[in-house]
Design a protein around this motif. Structure first.
Motif, PDB file in Angstrom:
ATOM      1  N   LEU A   1     -41.542  56.536 -16.110  1.00  0.00           N
ATOM      2  CA  LEU A   1     -41.576  55.094 -15.877  1.00  0.00           C
ATOM      3  C   LEU A   1     -40.695  54.404 -16.910  1.00  0.00           C
ATOM      4  CD1 LEU A   1     -42.985  52.657 -14.419  1.00  0.00           C
ATOM      5  CD2 LEU A   1     -44.608  52.704 -16.312  1.00  0.00           C
ATOM      6  N   GLN A   2     -39.852  53.546 -16.459  1.00  0.00           N
ATOM      7  CA  GLN A   2     -39.017  52.745 -17.354  1.00  0.00           C
ATOM      8  C   GLN A   2     -39.437  51.292 -17.237  1.00  0.00           C
ATOM      9  OE1 GLN A   2     -36.575  53.789 -19.465  1.00  0.00           O
ATOM     10  NE2 GLN A   2     -37.200  55.859 -18.933  1.00  0.00           N
ATOM     11  N   GLN A   3     -39.531  50.638 -18.360  1.00  0.00           N
ATOM     12  CA  GLN A   3     -39.867  49.217 -18.366  1.00  0.00           C
ATOM     13  C   GLN A   3     -38.588  48.418 -18.586  1.00  0.00           C
ATOM     14  OE1 GLN A   3     -42.824  48.485 -21.346  1.00  0.00           O
ATOM     15  NE2 GLN A   3     -44.471  49.205 -20.050  1.00  0.00           N
ATOM     16  N   LEU A   4     -38.438  47.375 -17.810  1.00  0.00           N
ATOM     17  CA  LEU A   4     -37.333  46.449 -17.990  1.00  0.00           C
ATOM     18  C   LEU A   4     -37.894  45.153 -18.555  1.00  0.00           C
ATOM     19  CD1 LEU A   4     -35.348  46.943 -14.676  1.00  0.00           C
ATOM     20  CD2 LEU A   4     -34.838  47.886 -16.914  1.00  0.00           C
ATOM     21  N   ARG A   5     -37.260  44.674 -19.581  1.00  0.00           N
ATOM     22  CA  ARG A   5     -37.660  43.420 -20.206  1.00  0.00           C
ATOM     23  C   ARG A   5     -36.504  42.439 -20.089  1.00  0.00           C
ATOM     24  NH1 ARG A   5     -42.460  44.574 -22.628  1.00  0.00           N
ATOM     25  NH2 ARG A   5     -42.787  46.673 -23.371  1.00  0.00           N
ATOM     26  N   GLY A   6     -36.748  41.204 -20.466  1.00  0.00           N
ATOM     27  CA  GLY A   6     -35.738  40.163 -20.358  1.00  0.00           C
ATOM     28  C   GLY A   6     -34.378  40.547 -20.896  1.00  0.00           C
ATOM     29  N   PRO A   7     -34.301  41.053 -22.127  1.00  0.00           N
ATOM     30  CA  PRO A   7     -32.990  41.428 -22.664  1.00  0.00           C
ATOM     31  C   PRO A   7     -32.275  42.504 -21.849  1.00  0.00           C
ATOM     32  CG  PRO A   7     -34.584  41.238 -24.434  1.00  0.00           C
ATOM     33  CD  PRO A   7     -35.357  41.133 -23.144  1.00  0.00           C
ATOM     34  N   ASP A   8     -33.029  43.342 -21.154  1.00  0.00           N
ATOM     35  CA  ASP A   8     -32.413  44.377 -20.324  1.00  0.00           C
ATOM     36  C   ASP A   8     -31.730  43.779 -19.096  1.00  0.00           C
ATOM     37  OD1 ASP A   8     -33.461  46.497 -21.944  1.00  0.00           O
ATOM     38  OD2 ASP A   8     -35.382  46.269 -20.921  1.00  0.00           O
ATOM     39  N   LEU A   9     -32.211  42.625 -18.652  1.00  0.00           N
ATOM     40  CA  LEU A   9     -31.691  41.998 -17.440  1.00  0.00           C
ATOM     41  C   LEU A   9     -30.574  40.999 -17.718  1.00  0.00           C
ATOM     42  CD1 LEU A   9     -35.110  41.357 -15.690  1.00  0.00           C
ATOM     43  CD2 LEU A   9     -33.518  43.224 -15.274  1.00  0.00           C
ATOM     44  N   ALA A  10     -30.477  40.534 -18.941  1.00  0.00           N
ATOM     45  CA  ALA A  10     -29.478  39.525 -19.297  1.00  0.00           C
ATOM     46  C   ALA A  10     -28.106  40.169 -19.462  1.00  0.00           C
ATOM     47  CB  ALA A  10     -29.892  38.820 -20.591  1.00  0.00           C
ATOM     48  N   PHE A  11     -27.064  39.389 -19.163  1.00  0.00           N
ATOM     49  CA  PHE A  11     -25.692  39.836 -19.373  1.00  0.00           C
ATOM     50  C   PHE A  11     -25.358  39.785 -20.854  1.00  0.00           C
ATOM     51  CE2 PHE A  11     -23.639  38.573 -15.036  1.00  0.00           C
ATOM     52  CZ  PHE A  11     -24.411  39.506 -14.401  1.00  0.00           C
ATOM     53  N   ASP A  12     -24.514  40.716 -21.283  1.00  0.00           N
ATOM     54  CA  ASP A  12     -23.963  40.599 -22.635  1.00  0.00           C
ATOM     55  C   ASP A  12     -22.721  39.698 -22.547  1.00  0.00           C
ATOM     56  OD1 ASP A  12     -21.728  42.188 -21.844  1.00  0.00           O
ATOM     57  OD2 ASP A  12     -22.649  44.010 -22.607  1.00  0.00           O
TER      58      ASP A  12
END
Length: 92
Positions: free
Chosen positions: A13-24
């Protein structure tokens, strides 16, 4: 119920958090280029900062900026005059 704890412990299981979804910053610049929005680096950096890299916010900004003959000027006026419209106000 799903055995989330067990899946996570097993590495299934991998968790995605806000920073993972934001563009760099590079992805922000690529989105602006693909949207035919030409902003100089100080403005594109500031847009990235204000939106925190959220793709939807960047997409909406690009759609607005694309319609103006001078996107950099429009952005500077907007970012300076309406800081509450941004996700995070400018630091003083």
């Amino acid at each position: 119920m799903f055995p989330v704890g067990r899946w996570q412990a097993q590495g299934r299981l991998q968790q995605l958090r806000g920073p993972d979804l934001a563009f760099d910053l590079d992805e922000t610049r690529q989105l602006l280029d693909l949207s035919d929005v030409r902003l100089p680096p100080p403005e594109s950096d500031r847009l990235h900062e204000l939106t925190e890299g959220w793709p939807v916010a960047l997409g909406l900004a690009a759609a607005s900026l694309r319609r103006h003959p001078d996107p950099g000027r429009f952005f500077r006026q907007f970012a300076g005059a309406r800081p509450r419209c941004a996700l995070r106000p400018r630091a003083t």
